[in-house]
Design an enzyme around this catalytic site. Sequence first.
Site, PDB file in Angstrom:
ATOM      1  N   ASP A   1       0.857  -1.177   0.000  1.00 33.41           N
ATOM      2  CA  ASP A   1       0.000   0.000   0.000  1.00 33.41           C
ATOM      3  C   ASP A   1       0.902   1.239   0.000  1.00 33.41           C
ATOM      4  O   ASP A   1       2.076   1.170   0.391  1.00 33.41           O
ATOM      5  CB  ASP A   1      -0.888  -0.033   1.250  1.00 33.41           C
TER       6      ASP A   1
ATOM      7  N   ASP B   1      -0.385   4.923   0.868  1.00 31.39           N
ATOM      8  CA  ASP B   1      -0.740   5.909   1.900  1.00 31.39           C
ATOM      9  C   ASP B   1      -0.767   5.255   3.275  1.00 31.39           C
ATOM     10  O   ASP B   1      -1.518   4.312   3.516  1.00 31.39           O
ATOM     11  CB  ASP B   1      -2.100   6.526   1.596  1.00 31.39           C
TER      12      ASP B   1
END
Length: 381
Positions: free
Chosen positions: A201, A203
């Site tokens: 991922d 963020d």
Amino acid sequence: MTTPFIVLSDQDAPMADWEGGLIRDVRAAYPHLTFADAGTRDQWDFHLTLPAEERDAFRATMNTAGFYGNLPVTPGAQKAFRKLHDRGINHFVCTTPSADNPSCASDKLVWNAANFGDKVAANTILTFDKTVVRGDILLDDKPEITGSMIPEWEQVVFDQPYNRNTPGRRMTSWDQLFDIIAGHVASGRDYSTDPFTVLFDMDGVIFDWEGGIVRRARINHPNVKIADAGTRDEWDFFPNTPADEAAALREAMAWPGLFRELDVFPGAVEVIRALVDAGVNVLFCSTPALYNESCASDKLWAIGEHFGKDMVKRVVLTQDKTLIKGDILFDDKPVIDGLLAPTWERIVYDQSYNKFVTGPRMFAWPEAFDLIDSVRSVIAA
């Protein structure tokens, strides 16, 4: 449990008349040059064979910001998508953004929302490698689709003059879609040779998303008290946030260019680079914020800026990470759900708002190597 049937559709050509829009725009910008009509070329990379001046005109037009947001709709596509929705068939757009057009990724999402609705925009997967996306059928005009994995989907060729030599089933009109779906036969392919793949991922794992939002909100509203990053114990900012602070945070989250401003967590670049150098198939698997119109393109820019241009094509942007093939997903979100049972094992990237989540956890980037090795050893056993 029965696995849901999934139809994937490319965007440029099947949904958006990319070639027609390109010819229209290049003729308007370069009226002194002569360009063949759309639908007459028999080569995929047709512009590469043109004289230099015409080739440069095509490239300049394709790479102009806003080009992908102003394409005509391919006849029949909207009606077919409405029928897919009405019949309850899971359908996603699976499209490759241009790495050379600064607004392409975001423009594709905005164009889908404007022409097909918010649901289709939310169901859009932006990826440079379509073989990592799970599905049953992929409608695509590209003559040859390759990638890092053996695809689960069957490519149904969306008929164009430049793909007439491509074998396999073919769709010459959107009216044929449901006959195509009815005729699908599962491939029974062996995926054991797929490379070991780690998804990260962006963020809250690679980029300090919360810190960036707090900083932007404080810049925009210096007189509003904004809580420090790392102090919240809920994923959602807003249920217990005062109204003025919530308004400042919402504005910051939608701020144009926000995702270019985010700092990188210490160690992320070095660890990911080392994994790639060691031959691990690394992908950046992130969810674009649909409320921030520049987000998708800014995410590509941020990877290129901090990790190098060669890493941009490892980005996959999707609202549903269960549709992406992989062995491990590093993610900070407390609960990750989606249409399918994931192929990956989730490793929690530690944040204040996910302390209650059970399972393997990473507190600092140097720990990634041992965590990956532990999962890899289980898979190999």
